[in-house]
Design an enzyme around this catalytic site. Structure first.
Site, PDB file in Angstrom:
ATOM      1  N   CYS A   1      -1.536   6.512   9.722  1.00 33.09           N
ATOM      2  CA  CYS A   1      -0.282   5.950  10.209  1.00 33.09           C
ATOM      3  C   CYS A   1      -0.527   4.660  10.991  1.00 33.09           C
ATOM      4  O   CYS A   1      -1.339   4.617  11.913  1.00 33.09           O
ATOM      5  CB  CYS A   1       0.396   6.983  11.108  1.00 33.09           C
ATOM      6  SG  CYS A   1       1.973   6.445  11.771  1.00 33.09           S
TER       7      CYS A   1
ATOM      8  N   GLU B   1       0.828  -1.194   0.000  1.00 35.40           N
ATOM      9  CA  GLU B   1       0.000   0.000   0.000  1.00 35.40           C
ATOM     10  C   GLU B   1       0.869   1.254   0.000  1.00 35.40           C
ATOM     11  O   GLU B   1       1.931   1.296   0.617  1.00 35.40           O
ATOM     12  CB  GLU B   1      -0.949  -0.006   1.203  1.00 35.40           C
ATOM     13  CG  GLU B   1      -2.032  -1.088   1.058  1.00 35.40           C
ATOM     14  CD  GLU B   1      -3.098  -1.017   2.131  1.00 35.40           C
ATOM     15  OE1 GLU B   1      -4.233  -1.436   1.842  1.00 35.40           O
ATOM     16  OE2 GLU B   1      -2.813  -0.563   3.258  1.00 35.40           O
TER      17      GLU B   1
ATOM     18  N   CYS C   1       6.325  -7.013   7.114  1.00 33.69           N
ATOM     19  CA  CYS C   1       7.355  -6.413   7.963  1.00 33.69           C
ATOM     20  C   CYS C   1       7.984  -7.487   8.832  1.00 33.69           C
ATOM     21  O   CYS C   1       7.315  -8.428   9.265  1.00 33.69           O
ATOM     22  CB  CYS C   1       6.732  -5.321   8.842  1.00 33.69           C
ATOM     23  SG  CYS C   1       7.950  -4.331   9.742  1.00 33.69           S
TER      24      CYS C   1
ATOM     25  N   CYS D   1       5.740  -4.673  16.011  1.00 30.59           N
ATOM     26  CA  CYS D   1       5.304  -3.572  16.868  1.00 30.59           C
ATOM     27  C   CYS D   1       3.812  -3.728  17.151  1.00 30.59           C
ATOM     28  O   CYS D   1       3.007  -3.836  16.228  1.00 30.59           O
ATOM     29  CB  CYS D   1       5.603  -2.234  16.196  1.00 30.59           C
ATOM     30  SG  CYS D   1       7.363  -1.990  15.849  1.00 30.59           S
TER      31      CYS D   1
ATOM     32  N   CYS E   1       0.948  -1.495  15.435  1.00 28.58           N
ATOM     33  CA  CYS E   1       1.003  -1.291  13.986  1.00 28.58           C
ATOM     34  C   CYS E   1       0.299  -2.429  13.260  1.00 28.58           C
ATOM     35  O   CYS E   1       0.619  -3.602  13.464  1.00 28.58           O
ATOM     36  CB  CYS E   1       2.461  -1.199  13.534  1.00 28.58           C
ATOM     37  SG  CYS E   1       2.649  -0.905  11.760  1.00 28.58           S
TER      38      CYS E   1
END
Length: 392
Positions: A369, A115, A135, A139, A142
Site C-alpha cells: 500500500c 501498476e 495522481c 499525500c 504515498c
C-alpha cells in the site's frame, strides 16, 4: 510559518482525442454498446439481443475474437470484426512476491503505464486497480503522490485491468466445462491503486457497473471497495450511482496534521468529510465505512490520536484498517513502532471498532500500500527533495 503542500497540482483535464479506426467495445455500457451497434449497421430491433450476446462473450467467457462468437451469424461476425475491436491494456512485466502477491506493470494507450496488484488470501483474491496515471494529490506518505498526474484512465482501461488479471490467473470459465475447471481466484476489487477514483468518476462508475453486471464478471457491489482521499462532492454520488463499499484515506485526527498528510483536507476538512460519510451507509445500503489509517512514527500514532479518532467517528458504522507505513526510496516518514501500533489498535478495539492491522504484502516487489509508481515515470529523488515537494 510552516509550509504545506498544495491541495492538488494545477491540472486542467483536456478531453482526449481518440484515434480514428475500429471502436473498442470494452468499457462501453450496455446502452452505449447498443448505440454503437445501431450506428454501425445492426438493425435496431436486433440490437438489444446482440448486446446481450456480445456482452456475455466478452465479460463472461473472456473472448476477444469476434469469429469465436459462435451464436452469431458468420457474416455478422465478419462485419463486427471490420468495425470494432475488443482491446485491453498490455502487461509489460509481471512480478511475483515471496508471499504470492502479483504486481503487473500495464501499458495503456499513449505508452503510459500503471501498476496493478493481485493479493491472494485464504478466503479471497483481491485486485488493487488504478484509476489515473499518476495522481492529482500530493499525500506525503504515498509514493504515487510523487508522480504527477498524466491523465485519467478510460472505462476500458479500468475494467481492462480486471480482465488482464483474469487472463493471467486463467479463471475465465469455458463453455461446456464445469464450474470447478477454472475456480474464481479474483473475488474482490479495491480501487486503491494509482490515482484518486472520484476525480475520474464517470469512467470509474462505468467500469464498476460492468464488473457488477450479472451476465459477465458478476461481482457483488459488496465485493468492490472504492477508496477516496475525501472528494466530498462526489461521495453521495458514489452511493447513488455505484453503491459499492467505501473506504476513506483518513490518516489523522486533527486538521493541522491532515492538512500536511492529505492536503485535500484544506479544501474539505475533517468535519466536512465526516458529515458526508455519515450519510453514505444509508444512501448506498452499505454495511460500514472503512477508515484507512497509515501509522507514521511520531506523526499520528499517539494514544491521544487513537482516542480522538474514536470520538470523531462516533455514530458512523465503521472499521479502521491500521496500515504500518510501507517505506519507499526517499520517503519522508518512518513506520510506527510495533508496540505503539498495537496500543493504538487496542484503544480502538475497546471502543467497539474492528481495527485490524494490515499485514504488509508484496513489499519485496514494491507492491504494498502506497508504493505503486510506474517505472516509466519513476524518479529516484532524495529524501530532502521529496520532503520539499510535499512541503514538509
Amino acid at each position: 510559518m510552516t509550509q504545506t503542500a498544495p491541495i492538488t497540482q494545477d491540472v486542467m483535464i483536456i478531453p482526449r482525442k481518440l484515434p480514428e479506426g475500429p471502436i473498442n467495445l470494452v468499457g462501453l455500457t450496455r446502452d452505449r454498446m447498443r448505440e454503437m451497434l445501431i450506428a454501425h449497421g445492426t438493425p435496431e430491433k436486433q440490437a438489444k439481443m446482440r448486446v446481450n450476446q456480445i456482452w456475455q462473450w466478452i465479460y463472461q467467457w473472456g473472448v476477444r475474437d469476434f469469429h469465436a462468437m459462435t451464436n452469431l451469424a458468420k457474416a455478422y461476425r465478419a462485419d463486427l470484426a471490420e468495425k470494432f475491436v475488443i482491446e485491453i491494456p498490455e502487461i509489460v512485466s509481471r512480478q511475483v512476491s515471496a508471499d504470492g502477491t502479483r504486481k503487473y506493470l500495464v501499458r495503456i494507450k499513449g505508452g503510459h503505464e500503471v501498476e496493478v496488484v493481485y493479493i491472494p488470501e485464504t478466503d479471497r483474491g483481491t485486485l488493487c486497480i488504478s484509476s489515473q496515471v499518476g495522481c492529482t494529490l500530493t499525500c506525503s506518505f504515498c509514493h504515487t503522490g510523487t508522480q504527477r498526474l498524466v491523465r485519467n484512465l478510460t472505462a476500458a482501461e479500468i475494467i481492462g485491468q480486471v480482465m488482464l488479471a483474469r487472463d493471467d490467473l486463467d479463471e475465465w470459465p469455458r463453455p461446456g466445462e464445469g464450474a470447478d475447471a477454472h475456480p474464481r481466484l479474483l473475488s474482490n476489487i479495491v480501487l486503491m491503486g494509482m490515482g484518486e477514483p472520484l476525480y475520474n468518476f464517470e469512467n470509474v462508475r462505468d467500469a464498476m457497473k460492468i464488473a457488477m453486471d450479472g451476465e459477465g464478471i458478476s461481482l457483488s457491489r459488496r465485493r468492490i471497495t472504492l477508496s477516496t482521499s475525501g472528494v466530498v462532492p462526489e461521495i453521495a454520488r458514489t452511493a447513488e450511482e455505484i453503491g459499492c463499499l467505501l473506504a476513506v484515506s483518513f490518516h489523522a485526527t486533527t486538521d493541522e496534521v491532515r492538512d500536511r498528510l492529505v492536503p485535500i483536507n484544506k479544501k474539505w476538512n475533517i468535519e466536512t468529510l465526516l458529515t458526508a460519510l455519515r450519510d453514505y451507509p444509508r444512501l448506498s445500503n452499505s454495511e460500514r465505512i472503512t477508515f484507512e489509517y497509515v501509522m507514521l512514527k511520531d506523526v499520528n500514532d499517539s494514544e491521544a490520536d487513537a482516542r480522538r479518532l474514536v470520538k470523531l467517528i462516533a455514530g458512523i458504522p465503521a472499521k479502521i484498517n491500521l496500515i504500518p507505513f510501507n517505506e519507499w526510496p526517499g520517503a519522508p516518514h518512518q513506520r510506527s513502532d510495533w508496540d505503539r501500533i498495537e496500543r493504538f489498535a487496542d484503544i480502538l478495539y475497546k471502543a467497539g471498532y474492528a481495527s485490524p492491522i494490515r499485514t504488509p504484502r508484496g513489499e519485496d516487489i514494491m507492491a504494498a500500500c502506497g508504493q505503486l509508481k510506474s517505472d516509466t515515470e519513476r524518479v529516484r529523488k532524495s529524501r530532502a527533495q521529496i520532503a520539499a515537494d510535499a512541503g514538509l
